[in-house]
Design a protein around this motif. Structure first.
Motif, PDB file in Angstrom:
ATOM      1  N   GLN A   1      18.127  16.337  48.819  1.00 24.31           N
ATOM      2  CA  GLN A   1      18.458  14.983  49.269  1.00 24.31           C
ATOM      3  C   GLN A   1      19.621  14.943  50.253  1.00 24.31           C
ATOM      4  OE1 GLN A   1      18.266  13.472  44.947  1.00 24.31           O
ATOM      5  NE2 GLN A   1      17.523  11.717  46.121  1.00 24.31           N
TER       6      GLN A   1
ATOM      7  N   HIS B   1      16.377  20.608  40.768  1.00 25.85           N
ATOM      8  CA  HIS B   1      16.248  19.176  41.075  1.00 25.85           C
ATOM      9  C   HIS B   1      15.083  19.030  42.055  1.00 25.85           C
ATOM     10  CE1 HIS B   1      18.638  15.196  40.877  1.00 25.85           C
ATOM     11  NE2 HIS B   1      17.501  14.918  41.500  1.00 25.85           N
ATOM     12  N   TRP B   2      13.910  19.572  41.642  1.00 21.78           N
ATOM     13  CA  TRP B   2      12.603  19.248  42.218  1.00 21.78           C
ATOM     14  C   TRP B   2      12.170  20.013  43.452  1.00 21.78           C
ATOM     15  CZ3 TRP B   2      13.085  13.149  42.133  1.00 21.78           C
ATOM     16  CH2 TRP B   2      13.394  12.733  40.826  1.00 21.78           C
TER      17      TRP B   2
ATOM     18  N   ASN C   1      16.439  18.870  36.020  1.00 17.23           N
ATOM     19  CA  ASN C   1      16.672  17.438  36.162  1.00 17.23           C
ATOM     20  C   ASN C   1      15.363  16.670  36.001  1.00 17.23           C
ATOM     21  OD1 ASN C   1      18.349  15.045  37.189  1.00 17.23           O
ATOM     22  ND2 ASN C   1      16.618  15.003  38.586  1.00 17.23           N
ATOM     23  N   GLU C   2      15.308  15.778  35.043  1.00 17.09           N
ATOM     24  CA  GLU C   2      14.213  14.818  34.893  1.00 17.09           C
ATOM     25  C   GLU C   2      12.813  15.454  34.902  1.00 17.09           C
ATOM     26  OE1 GLU C   2      14.537  11.586  37.675  1.00 17.09           O
ATOM     27  OE2 GLU C   2      16.402  10.865  36.809  1.00 17.09           O
TER      28      GLU C   2
ATOM     29  N   TRP D   1      10.321  14.615  33.273  1.00 17.85           N
ATOM     30  CA  TRP D   1       9.262  13.587  33.296  1.00 17.85           C
ATOM     31  C   TRP D   1       8.874  13.243  34.728  1.00 17.85           C
ATOM     32  CZ3 TRP D   1       8.508   8.776  35.418  1.00 17.85           C
ATOM     33  CH2 TRP D   1       7.300   8.148  35.058  1.00 17.85           C
ATOM     34  N   VAL D   2       9.870  13.010  35.573  1.00 21.90           N
ATOM     35  CA  VAL D   2       9.576  12.647  36.965  1.00 21.90           C
ATOM     36  C   VAL D   2       8.877  13.813  37.669  1.00 21.90           C
ATOM     37  CG1 VAL D   2      10.568  12.041  39.209  1.00 21.90           C
ATOM     38  CG2 VAL D   2      11.437  10.932  37.147  1.00 21.90           C
TER      39      VAL D   2
ATOM     40  N   LEU E   1       5.293  12.230  38.103  1.00 17.84           N
ATOM     41  CA  LEU E   1       5.179  11.700  39.468  1.00 17.84           C
ATOM     42  C   LEU E   1       4.697  12.797  40.416  1.00 17.84           C
ATOM     43  CD1 LEU E   1       8.218   9.241  39.851  1.00 17.84           C
ATOM     44  CD2 LEU E   1       6.004   8.922  38.719  1.00 17.84           C
TER      45      LEU E   1
ATOM     46  N   ASN F   1      20.023  10.238  32.699  1.00 16.28           N
ATOM     47  CA  ASN F   1      19.946   9.431  33.902  1.00 16.28           C
ATOM     48  C   ASN F   1      19.352   8.088  33.509  1.00 16.28           C
ATOM     49  OD1 ASN F   1      20.791  11.742  35.144  1.00 16.28           O
ATOM     50  ND2 ASN F   1      18.870  12.144  36.226  1.00 16.28           N
TER      51      ASN F   1
ATOM     52  N   TYR G   1      18.572   4.140  34.696  1.00 19.64           N
ATOM     53  CA  TYR G   1      18.483   3.127  35.740  1.00 19.64           C
ATOM     54  C   TYR G   1      18.073   1.762  35.180  1.00 19.64           C
ATOM     55  CZ  TYR G   1      19.406   6.824  39.019  1.00 19.64           C
ATOM     56  OH  TYR G   1      20.030   7.848  39.678  1.00 19.64           O
TER      57      TYR G   1
ATOM     58  N   TRP H   1      14.110  -2.428  41.233  1.00 17.67           N
ATOM     59  CA  TRP H   1      14.369  -2.108  39.822  1.00 17.67           C
ATOM     60  C   TRP H   1      15.251  -3.187  39.201  1.00 17.67           C
ATOM     61  CZ3 TRP H   1      15.957   3.800  40.379  1.00 17.67           C
ATOM     62  CH2 TRP H   1      14.841   4.536  40.804  1.00 17.67           C
TER      63      TRP H   1
ATOM     64  N   GLU I   1      23.494  10.393  35.794  1.00 18.74           N
ATOM     65  CA  GLU I   1      23.163   9.519  36.928  1.00 18.74           C
ATOM     66  C   GLU I   1      23.103   8.084  36.440  1.00 18.74           C
ATOM     67  OE1 GLU I   1      19.561  10.358  39.152  1.00 18.74           O
ATOM     68  OE2 GLU I   1      19.970  12.514  39.140  1.00 18.74           O
TER      69      GLU I   1
ATOM     70  N   TRP J   1      25.287   7.980  40.534  1.00 21.03           N
ATOM     71  CA  TRP J   1      24.304   8.358  41.551  1.00 21.03           C
ATOM     72  C   TRP J   1      24.411   7.321  42.646  1.00 21.03           C
ATOM     73  CZ3 TRP J   1      21.665  12.648  42.508  1.00 21.03           C
ATOM     74  CH2 TRP J   1      20.825  12.606  43.620  1.00 21.03           C
TER      75      TRP J   1
ATOM     76  N   GLU K   1      16.001   9.464  49.684  1.00 21.58           N
ATOM     77  CA  GLU K   1      15.566   8.917  48.399  1.00 21.58           C
ATOM     78  C   GLU K   1      14.067   9.189  48.190  1.00 21.58           C
ATOM     79  OE1 GLU K   1      16.842   8.075  45.606  1.00 21.58           O
ATOM     80  OE2 GLU K   1      14.967   7.283  44.816  1.00 21.58           O
ATOM     81  N   TRP K   2      13.708  10.472  48.180  1.00 23.52           N
ATOM     82  CA  TRP K   2      12.355  10.933  47.860  1.00 23.52           C
ATOM     83  C   TRP K   2      11.291  10.126  48.592  1.00 23.52           C
ATOM     84  CZ3 TRP K   2      13.538  15.461  46.339  1.00 23.52           C
ATOM     85  CH2 TRP K   2      14.645  15.700  45.547  1.00 23.52           C
TER      86      TRP K   2
ATOM     87  N   PHE L   1      21.801   4.687  47.954  1.00 26.97           N
ATOM     88  CA  PHE L   1      22.431   4.718  46.624  1.00 26.97           C
ATOM     89  C   PHE L   1      23.904   5.128  46.685  1.00 26.97           C
ATOM     90  CE2 PHE L   1      18.098   4.840  44.885  1.00 26.97           C
ATOM     91  CZ  PHE L   1      18.228   4.307  43.608  1.00 26.97           C
TER      92      PHE L   1
HETATM   93  C1  PNW Z   1      16.358   9.993  39.940  1.00 32.24           C
HETATM   94  N1  PNW Z   1      11.088   6.491  38.469  1.00 32.24           N
HETATM   95  O1  PNW Z   1      15.027   9.859  40.322  1.00 32.24           O
HETATM   96  C2  PNW Z   1      16.736  11.326  40.554  1.00 32.24           C
HETATM   97  O2  PNW Z   1      17.297  12.265  39.680  1.00 32.24           O
HETATM   98  C3  PNW Z   1      17.492  11.200  41.828  1.00 32.24           C
HETATM   99  O3  PNW Z   1      17.280  12.341  42.614  1.00 32.24           O
HETATM  100  C4  PNW Z   1      17.092   9.932  42.534  1.00 32.24           C
HETATM  101  O4  PNW Z   1      17.585   9.837  43.839  1.00 32.24           O
HETATM  102  C5  PNW Z   1      17.570   8.769  41.667  1.00 32.24           C
HETATM  103  O5  PNW Z   1      17.048   8.873  40.352  1.00 32.24           O
HETATM  104  C6  PNW Z   1      17.205   7.391  42.212  1.00 32.24           C
HETATM  105  O6  PNW Z   1      15.818   7.239  42.286  1.00 32.24           O
HETATM  106  C7  PNW Z   1      14.112   8.961  39.824  1.00 32.24           C
HETATM  107  O7  PNW Z   1      10.218   6.081  39.285  1.00 32.24           O
HETATM  108  C8  PNW Z   1      13.049   8.642  40.646  1.00 32.24           C
HETATM  109  O8  PNW Z   1      11.031   6.196  37.248  1.00 32.24           O
HETATM  110  C9  PNW Z   1      12.044   7.820  40.196  1.00 32.24           C
HETATM  111  C10 PNW Z   1      12.106   7.324  38.903  1.00 32.24           C
HETATM  112  C11 PNW Z   1      13.153   7.638  38.067  1.00 32.24           C
HETATM  113  C12 PNW Z   1      14.159   8.460  38.536  1.00 32.24           C
END
Ligand code: PNW
Length: 464
Positions: A26, A127-128, A171-172, A174-175, A179, A300, A302, A339, A366, A413, A420-421, A429
């Motif tokens: 990123q 981290h992906w 990192n994550e 699930w994502v 995803l 993390n 959100y 969100w 995060e 974060w 941002e992916w 962010f």
């Molecule tokens: C996290 N969702 O990603 C990541 O760890 C970061 O790299 C990213 O930039 C940040 O959150 C903000 O998006 C996510 O769709 C991406 O549920 C998508 C999801 C959750 C977390």
């Protein structure tokens, strides 16, 4: 002025860790420099329509070349800790062959410079950005990828163990799994429930194998970072809405928490795995590896995930088995990601983790929000919504501490606006604004606000 409840000065415990986070793909850019191999995100970002605006991480924040300035900025902002990730394809370009000394050297310098600036490094190993060469051999759907990850983890740990105390394996997951391999919204953009479940298991196995390697190497603090969210049940216990919320909670949260912290998959998850993938990829002994003790759990957070029972709703490919479950649209207030903003969800999550999985210290790795930040003519970036978001979530974290939760720190974060992916550079962010034309960094009002929070180890309340 009187001090209102909710706007009271709040102090955090001594030693509470404050900081900000980023991830390699990123921010680094320099995608083809110093022997770095291609990752699945280099490939995916070039797929037409995959990333908003056709953006890629080729240049990103050019952090690979600007790390010195960025660390100087972190020091100015008074950040005690910085969470970054290591790019696997920089360190081992094809994932399985020779190690690339020039890639390793970058992280060696980065860590030295952080320590010189008095900033504690928190390193994340995945981290992906999977090496594309491993994806060409099946990626996370194959067990071999987990074995290769453990080798790579050992290489990085050997280099940095004398200076980095806290390690996050993955990192994550699930994502990365659901995803990346389920909905296909993230790299590698595959769309199969079977692949997603296999990927999830192999990511967990990668975590467990790497934990073994790091422990053997004397690592002091080993952790895993999960994206977790409360899934509120809209109905009464036992009704269809309750069952919907329970399945989504199982897939999103317990699928990862239970194997790592209890050594078993939850029943509803195993049912779905069996249906979509069979159980053949789960070997005897895997759960013992996956449940190797960890020292810290990264969270993390959100927003919560809202669901309802809705006969006829199609399956959400990120949640295999979710036919008949509606994922409810978020209600305002919303961030630029669309969100919802719900700080109470963080308290609820932390209290639940402490109750259901006692004994593991927690850290928020995060939390943050994207808003449509624009610099004023004076170069100042006014982001009151971000300050409000962070203030609310810190109050929520404090409420969890007051309830007895062993919460060790909070990392925003993100340090910088960045890639941002699937959303590309349009979603910001950062505590620091990045002008992608000239790579200028402009600390937003929130960065100054956060510096004050850190300096007083808490929130001042509205009389401050
Ligand atoms: C996290 N969702 O990603 C990541 O760890 C970061 O790299 C990213 O930039 C940040 O959150 C903000 O998006 C996510 O769709 C991406 O549920 C998508 C999801 C959750 C977390």
């Amino acid at each position: 002025t009187t001090i209102e409840a909710g706007d009271r000065p709040l102090l955090f415990p001594p030693g509470f860790v404050w900081g900000a986070a980023t991830a390699a793909y990123q921010i680094e850019g320099a995608a083809r420099e110093d022997g770095r191999g291609p990752s699945i995100w280099d490939t995916f970002a070039r797929r037409p329509g995959a990333v908003a605006g056709g953006d890629t991480g080729d240049v990103a924040c050019d952090h690979y070349h600007r790390h010195r300035d960025d660390i100087a900025l972190m020091a100015e902002l008074g950040l005690p800790a910085y969470r970054f990730s290591v790019s696997w394809p920089r360190v081992r370009p094809d994932g399985a062959g020779p190690v690339n000394p020039r890639g390793l050297a970058f992280y060696d310098r980065l860590v030295d410079e952080l320590l010189e600036a008095g900033i504690t490094p928190y390193a994340t190993l995945y981290h992906w950005d999977l090496p594309q060469a491993l994806e060409d051999r099946g990626g996370w759907t194959e067990r071999d990828t987990a074995l290769r990850f453990a080798e790579y983890a050992g290489v990085v740990h050997d280099l940095l163990a004398d200076r980095v105390a806290t390690w996050t394996t993955v990192n994550e997951p699930w994502v990365a799994a659901f995803l990346g391999y389920g909905s296909g919204v993230h790299a590698p953009g595959r769309t199969s429930a079977r692949d997603a479940f296999r990927a999830a298991h192999h990511l967990l196995l990668a975590h467990g194998l790497a934990t073994g390697v790091l422990r053997e190497g004397g690592a002091r603090q080993i952790s895993l970072t999960l994206n977790l969210a409360p899934v509120p049940t809209p109905g009464a216990p036992g009704d269809a809405a309750d069952a919907a919320a329970d399945l989504v909670d199982a897939l999103l949260n317990r699928q990862f928490l239970d194997p790592v912290l209890r050594g078993r998959y939850p029943g509803p998850v195993l049912e779905q795995v069996d249906r979509a993938a069979g159980l053949g990829h789960i070997a005897a002994g895997d759960l013992a590896v996956i449940s190797e003790p960890i020292d810290l759990l990264g969270i993390n957070y959100y927003n919560p995930t809202y669901v309802a029972a809705s006969p006829g709703a199609p399956e959400n490919p990120a949640f295999p088995g979710s036919r008949g479950i509606a994922f409810l649209p978020a209600e305002p207030p919303l961030t630029a990601m669309g969100w919802p903003i719900d700080p109470d969800g963080l308290t609820e999550l932390l209290v639940r983790l402490d109750r259901d999985y006692p004994g593991v210290p927690l850290i928020v790795t995060e939390n943050g929000a994207a808003f449509d930040d624009v610099p004023g003519p004076d170069g100042r970036v006014r982001d009151p919504f971000r300050i409000g978001y962070l203030d609310g979530h810190l109050r929520a974290a404090h409420a969890a501490l007051a309830a007895g939760v062993d919460l060790r720190g909070y990392l925003v974060w993100s340090l910088l606006d960045n890639f941002e992916w699937a959303e590309g550079y349009g979603k910001r962010f950062g505590l620091v604004y990045v002008d992608y034309v000239d790579q200028r960094r402009l600390p937003k009002d929130s960065a100054h606000w956060f510096r004050d929070v850190i300096a007083r180890n808490g929130l001042g309340g509205n009389t401050a």
